[in-house]
Design an enzyme around this catalytic site. Structure first.
Site, PDB file in Angstrom:
ATOM      1  N   ASP A  93       2.324  -9.838   9.175  1.00 25.82           N
ATOM      2  CA  ASP A  93       0.871  -9.927   9.030  1.00 25.82           C
ATOM      3  C   ASP A  93       0.510 -11.410   8.916  1.00 25.82           C
ATOM      4  O   ASP A  93       0.139 -11.900   7.849  1.00 25.82           O
ATOM      5  CB  ASP A  93       0.427  -9.132   7.793  1.00 25.82           C
ATOM      6  CG  ASP A  93       0.716  -7.652   7.955  1.00 25.82           C
ATOM      7  OD1 ASP A  93       0.172  -7.044   8.874  1.00 25.82           O
ATOM      8  OD2 ASP A  93       1.531  -7.106   7.177  1.00 25.82           O
ATOM      9  N   HIS A 100       9.617  -3.535   3.422  1.00 26.57           N
ATOM     10  CA  HIS A 100       9.119  -3.782   2.057  1.00 26.57           C
ATOM     11  C   HIS A 100      10.279  -4.084   1.106  1.00 26.57           C
ATOM     12  O   HIS A 100      10.179  -4.962   0.246  1.00 26.57           O
ATOM     13  CB  HIS A 100       8.371  -2.553   1.527  1.00 26.57           C
ATOM     14  CG  HIS A 100       7.113  -2.236   2.267  1.00 26.57           C
ATOM     15  ND1 HIS A 100       6.999  -1.146   3.103  1.00 26.57           N
ATOM     16  CD2 HIS A 100       5.914  -2.840   2.292  1.00 26.57           C
ATOM     17  CE1 HIS A 100       5.782  -1.096   3.607  1.00 26.57           C
ATOM     18  NE2 HIS A 100       5.099  -2.111   3.140  1.00 26.57           N
ATOM     19  N   MET A 133       0.841  -1.196   0.000  1.00 28.95           N
ATOM     20  CA  MET A 133       0.000   0.000   0.000  1.00 28.95           C
ATOM     21  C   MET A 133       0.878   1.249   0.000  1.00 28.95           C
ATOM     22  O   MET A 133       0.407   2.348   0.313  1.00 28.95           O
ATOM     23  CB  MET A 133      -0.936  -0.001   1.210  1.00 28.95           C
ATOM     24  CG  MET A 133      -1.916  -1.176   1.155  1.00 28.95           C
ATOM     25  SD  MET A 133      -3.446  -0.884   2.059  1.00 28.95           S
ATOM     26  CE  MET A 133      -2.826  -0.680   3.701  1.00 28.95           C
TER      27      MET A 133
HETATM   28  O1  PAF Z   1      -0.182  -5.843   3.601  1.00 32.72           O
HETATM   29  C1  PAF Z   1      -0.578  -4.889   2.874  1.00 32.72           C
HETATM   30  O2  PAF Z   1       0.124  -3.911   2.664  1.00 32.72           O
HETATM   31  C2  PAF Z   1      -1.958  -4.958   2.256  1.00 32.72           C
HETATM   32  O3  PAF Z   1      -2.867  -5.599   3.104  1.00 32.72           O
HETATM   33  C3  PAF Z   1      -1.974  -5.610   0.853  1.00 32.72           C
HETATM   34  C4  PAF Z   1      -1.556  -7.073   0.918  1.00 32.72           C
HETATM   35  C5  PAF Z   1      -1.048  -4.853  -0.072  1.00 32.72           C
HETATM   36  C6  PAF Z   1      -3.391  -5.560   0.269  1.00 32.72           C
HETATM   37  O4  PAF Z   1      -3.848  -4.249   0.142  1.00 32.72           O
END
Ligand code: PAF
Length: 284
Positions: free
Chosen positions: A154, A39, A32
């Site tokens: 997550d 990331h 996002m």
């Molecule tokens: O983990 C995230 O950043 C979001 O939940 C995802 C997997 C990009 C879906 O919008």
């Protein structure tokens, strides 16, 4: 080769088809945006698993509840694209809401993964995982990757995606990537920037509490007492605790943990209005 920033679905399809035609495996990292080192480590893992790496940046409205932070979620596309390029990403898919939901959010076909979404974050954030599964299914259809990478921070999200992919026989390998942490032990998250200086000093207690939960179980304490102690310790430090639990790896409840048994401890707790999550997988 410089990174391609793609906002048109046809252009995305052509880019991915060309990579596949060159014989390259395509890896996908959905995000996002407002990217951090966590990331970028997913992109590096993607690079190790494929010849062509696509990331997406899309702040998905359908996974935020009415009182959640969709509007204030930080949008930093220029810095994100720069960072993705430096991390070795080949293409960034940046659809707008109309491309993602062509019939509008209200009329959108939705995904729902039952049972696993009904506990923990699913119970505290009703509809959240329906939104996540819906957008990830759409992203998979758009990008058509061979492999997709999700962070293990997550934990429940990863489990939901694995269930969706398995149940729908999607031909996509799902890889869970290790959680990146600050030196303090705090898991990297875009939400950390909402924390005040004082809250930042308190936030690493989540990781320390997970470690204490593991140590307690190893020492033979009961699941119930380990969970109770964790909640008390977090509350004393000023957290508003959604849960601090020990579960089976598939997130079903566990009454006791035998030596050699694998479990996961999970915490979700708020400091002020900032909700933090973390987990620790281990074998007793
Ligand atoms: O983990 C995230 O950043 C979001 O939940 C995802 C997997 C990009 C879906 O919008």
């Amino acid at each position: 080769m410089s990174i391609s920033v793609i906002q048109d679905l046809q252009a995305l399809r052509e880019t991915v088809s060309a990579a596949k035609a060159r014989g390259q495996r395509v890896a996908f990292v959905p995000t996002m945006g407002n990217l951090h080192a966590g990331h970028f480590s997913l992109i590096e893992l993607a690079r190790q698993n494929a010849g062509f790496v696509v990331a997406s940046i899309f702040v998905n409205p359908t996974q935020f509840g009415p009182n959640e932070d969709f509007d204030r979620y930080p949008r930093t596309p220029d810095a994100d694209v720069q960072g993705l390029s430096a991390a070795g990403c080949d293409a960034v898919w940046m659809p707008d809401v109309a491309t993602m939901y062509p019939m509008g959010v209200e009329r959108a076909v939705q995904m729902r993964v039952p049972v696993i979404t009904e506990t923990l974050d699913g119970a505290h954030r009703p509809g959240h995982f329906d939104g996540v599964a819906t957008v990830v299914c759409r992203l998979f259809n758009q990008v058509q990757p061979d492999v997709a990478i999700f962070g293990r921070k997550d934990y429940q999200q990863l489990a939901v995606i694995r269930a969706m992919v398995r149940d729908l026989a999607m031909p996509i390998e799902i890889i869970g990537a290790p959680t990146r942490r600050e030196d303090s032990g705090l898991a990297l998250s875009s939400r950390n920037q909402y924390l005040s200086a004082e809250q930042r000093l308190t936030a690493p207690l989540i990781r320390q509490t997970l470690q204490a939960m593991e140590q307690g179980l190893r020492a033979g304490e009961s699941v119930e007492s380990v969970q109770d102690n964790a909640v008390k310790c977090l509350q004393q430090a000023g957290f508003d605790v959604d849960y601090a639990v020990v579960r089976q790896p598939d997130l079903t409840e566990v009454a006791s943990v035998a030596a050699g048994q694998s479990v996961v401890a999970l915490i979700a707790a708020r400091l002020g209005s900032t909700r933090l999550i973390d987990n620790s997988e281990f074998t007793r």
